[in-house]
Design an enzyme around this catalytic site. Structure first.
Site, PDB file in Angstrom:
ATOM      1  N   CYS A  17      17.831  47.841  13.263  1.00 31.01           N
ATOM      2  CA  CYS A  17      17.331  47.402  11.955  1.00 31.01           C
ATOM      3  C   CYS A  17      17.893  48.341  10.893  1.00 31.01           C
ATOM      4  O   CYS A  17      18.526  49.356  11.214  1.00 31.01           O
ATOM      5  CB  CYS A  17      15.803  47.438  11.937  1.00 31.01           C
ATOM      6  SG  CYS A  17      15.151  49.120  12.154  1.00 31.01           S
ATOM      7  N   HIS A  46      13.981  56.104  18.836  1.00 30.34           N
ATOM      8  CA  HIS A  46      13.628  56.115  20.259  1.00 30.34           C
ATOM      9  C   HIS A  46      14.700  55.408  21.101  1.00 30.34           C
ATOM     10  O   HIS A  46      14.519  54.284  21.529  1.00 30.34           O
ATOM     11  CB  HIS A  46      12.251  55.484  20.461  1.00 30.34           C
ATOM     12  CG  HIS A  46      11.135  56.391  20.057  1.00 30.34           C
ATOM     13  ND1 HIS A  46       9.896  55.926  19.671  1.00 30.34           N
ATOM     14  CD2 HIS A  46      11.060  57.737  19.967  1.00 30.34           C
ATOM     15  CE1 HIS A  46       9.124  56.956  19.368  1.00 30.34           C
ATOM     16  NE2 HIS A  46       9.808  58.066  19.534  1.00 30.34           N
ATOM     17  N   HIS A  79      10.577  57.849  12.029  1.00 32.52           N
ATOM     18  CA  HIS A  79       9.167  57.462  12.196  1.00 32.52           C
ATOM     19  C   HIS A  79       8.257  58.057  11.125  1.00 32.52           C
ATOM     20  O   HIS A  79       7.124  57.630  10.966  1.00 32.52           O
ATOM     21  CB  HIS A  79       8.659  57.916  13.573  1.00 32.52           C
ATOM     22  CG  HIS A  79       9.574  57.520  14.695  1.00 32.52           C
ATOM     23  ND1 HIS A  79      10.465  58.395  15.263  1.00 32.52           N
ATOM     24  CD2 HIS A  79       9.757  56.334  15.313  1.00 32.52           C
ATOM     25  CE1 HIS A  79      11.159  57.763  16.207  1.00 32.52           C
ATOM     26  NE2 HIS A  79      10.745  56.513  16.250  1.00 32.52           N
ATOM     27  N   CYS A 101      12.006  55.895   7.591  1.00 32.50           N
ATOM     28  CA  CYS A 101      12.344  54.538   7.165  1.00 32.50           C
ATOM     29  C   CYS A 101      11.619  54.228   5.851  1.00 32.50           C
ATOM     30  O   CYS A 101      10.413  54.491   5.727  1.00 32.50           O
ATOM     31  CB  CYS A 101      11.911  53.543   8.242  1.00 32.50           C
ATOM     32  SG  CYS A 101      12.076  51.828   7.695  1.00 32.50           S
ATOM     33  N   GLU A 131       4.908  57.616  14.406  1.00 28.54           N
ATOM     34  CA  GLU A 131       4.662  56.952  13.119  1.00 28.54           C
ATOM     35  C   GLU A 131       3.185  57.035  12.729  1.00 28.54           C
ATOM     36  O   GLU A 131       2.855  57.274  11.564  1.00 28.54           O
ATOM     37  CB  GLU A 131       5.114  55.486  13.157  1.00 28.54           C
ATOM     38  CG  GLU A 131       5.008  54.835  11.786  1.00 28.54           C
ATOM     39  CD  GLU A 131       5.295  53.346  11.778  1.00 28.54           C
ATOM     40  OE1 GLU A 131       4.684  52.632  10.962  1.00 28.54           O
ATOM     41  OE2 GLU A 131       6.136  52.884  12.587  1.00 28.54           O
ATOM     42  N   THR A 170       4.205  50.001  11.458  1.00 30.40           N
ATOM     43  CA  THR A 170       5.167  48.947  11.098  1.00 30.40           C
ATOM     44  C   THR A 170       5.702  48.175  12.302  1.00 30.40           C
ATOM     45  O   THR A 170       6.369  47.154  12.124  1.00 30.40           O
ATOM     46  CB  THR A 170       6.378  49.538  10.339  1.00 30.40           C
ATOM     47  OG1 THR A 170       7.050  50.470  11.200  1.00 30.40           O
ATOM     48  CG2 THR A 170       5.957  50.221   9.058  1.00 30.40           C
ATOM     49  N   SER A 228       9.544  53.239  22.878  1.00 34.63           N
ATOM     50  CA  SER A 228       9.785  52.466  21.655  1.00 34.63           C
ATOM     51  C   SER A 228       8.690  51.416  21.500  1.00 34.63           C
ATOM     52  O   SER A 228       8.611  50.475  22.288  1.00 34.63           O
ATOM     53  CB  SER A 228      11.164  51.791  21.732  1.00 34.63           C
ATOM     54  OG  SER A 228      11.252  50.734  20.808  1.00 34.63           O
ATOM     55  N   ASN A 230       8.264  49.046  19.227  1.00 34.34           N
ATOM     56  CA  ASN A 230       8.678  47.664  18.942  1.00 34.34           C
ATOM     57  C   ASN A 230       9.292  46.998  20.172  1.00 34.34           C
ATOM     58  O   ASN A 230       9.164  45.798  20.361  1.00 34.34           O
ATOM     59  CB  ASN A 230       9.590  47.603  17.712  1.00 34.34           C
ATOM     60  CG  ASN A 230      10.970  48.170  17.954  1.00 34.34           C
ATOM     61  OD1 ASN A 230      11.838  47.480  18.473  1.00 34.34           O
ATOM     62  ND2 ASN A 230      11.175  49.427  17.594  1.00 34.34           N
ATOM     63  N   SER A 273      15.808  50.002  17.912  1.00 33.32           N
ATOM     64  CA  SER A 273      16.587  51.245  18.020  1.00 33.32           C
ATOM     65  C   SER A 273      17.647  51.176  19.112  1.00 33.32           C
ATOM     66  O   SER A 273      18.250  52.182  19.473  1.00 33.32           O
ATOM     67  CB  SER A 273      15.653  52.440  18.236  1.00 33.32           C
ATOM     68  OG  SER A 273      14.655  52.149  19.184  1.00 33.32           O
TER      69      SER A 273
END
Length: 316
Positions: A17, A46, A79, A101, A131, A170, A228, A230, A273
């Site tokens: 991203c 990550h 993060h 980010c 995060e 997020t 990670s 996400n 990532s």
């Protein structure tokens, strides 16, 4: 011997991203500007492949600021970090670059604004995730209460139920978070939410692509790291969307081929990532074993780009 046919569905968007891309660029530009070594507090993103690549270029990864010498630049990971970290770096007169980010920074600003208005914060997030630690660390101890599940909402004990706001990590599951938000609003009708939801565009887009792809597949692989958030959410979303079997793999060498015996279709995606080179490595591993037909499942087109900090754009 004839290879068995396999339809390989490739999720789009997938992988890097804008926030991850920017964070990696920050480390590379810092190395160009100041030379090696450059210290990085916590994994910049990550992904072991990315971290190892940056180590080879001269980055040194540490967990805490007190492991860093005063005379070398230090970078804070994508993060985000508690407020105390840049404050400590400033006291030591260190050169530091914040690679947080911008969409995480937006959540930090939101939390600070609500606190200035006298509201106590509830954060929806995963305990111990960098995060979450960074966001909760924007405010004094006790000013941010963490909830991870719908069940946690019933147990949370705010100072004043009428003076609350919430933010979220997020990288959460969009659907699970919606359930937690509904529970918060039911218990605390006066609670204030973000103007625009905190779950980032990349997390949302990758989950939507998985939802579209999962019902077509016998199995699904998520290329990403176990730590990670996400990537783990993509696994969960795939299972809920009807894919019977899902694996998280860091590299092609981690694929459990026995579990994929007899499949005729596979879905492949990657956490935010994971670089494209690792996705291609996984596709090549399938080509070695199957007669592969690739079909892309595209649900969104991303063209987001974040600028690197000014200090890296200026000459040394």
């Amino acid at each position: 011997m004839t290879k068995p046919p396999l339809t390989l569905y490739l999720a789009a968007p997938r992988g890097f991203c804008a926030g991850v891309d920017r964070a990696i660029k920050i480390v590379e530009m810092a190395l160009e500007k100041w030379g090696a070594p450059v210290l990085v507090r916590h994994e910049i993103v990550h992904n072991k492949y990315v971290v190892d690549d940056l180590k080879a270029k001269g980055a040194i990864f540490v967990e805490e600021l007190d492991e860093c010498p005063d005379d070398r630049p230090v970078i804070f990971s994508a993060h985000g970090v508690p407020k105390a970290v840049p404050a400590a770096a400033a006291r030591r007169e260190m050169v530091y670059v914040d690679a947080t980010c911008p969409l995480v920074s937006k959540v930090h600003i939101e939390a600070a604004r609500h606190a200035e208005n006298g509201l106590q914060m509830i954060m929806i997030g995963h305990a111990g995730h960098p995060e979450t630690i960074g966001t909760m660390g924007q405010l004094p101890e006790g000013e941010v209460l963490l909830v991870e599940t719908v069940e946690d909402v019933a147990k949370v004990a705010p100072r004043d139920p009428e003076r609350l706001a919430f933010v979220t990590q997020t990288t959460l599951s969009v659907d699970d978070t919606a359930d937690i938000v509904a529970a918060l609003k039911a218990r605390f009708p006066a609670i204030i939410g973000p103007h625009k939801e905190d779950i980032c565009y990349a997390t949302t887009n990758r989950q939507e692509a998985v939802k579209a792809m999962a019902p077509k597949t016998d199995a699904m692989l998520v290329v990403g790291a176990p730590n990670s958030s996400n990537s783990q959410r993509l696994l969960e979303v795939g299972r809920k969307a009807g894919c019977a079997y899902s694996q998280l793999v860091m590299r092609a060498e981690n694929i459990d081929w026995r579990a994929l015996n007899g499949i005729s279709s596979i879905g492949i995606t990657a956490g935010a990532s994971a670089p494209e080179v690792l996705i291609n490595e996984v596709i090549d591993a399938f080509r070695d074993r199957f007669d592969v037909t690739v079909e892309q499942v595209e649900t969104a087109v991303e063209n987001v780009e974040f600028k690197v900090p000014r200090v890296l754009r200026e000459p040394a």
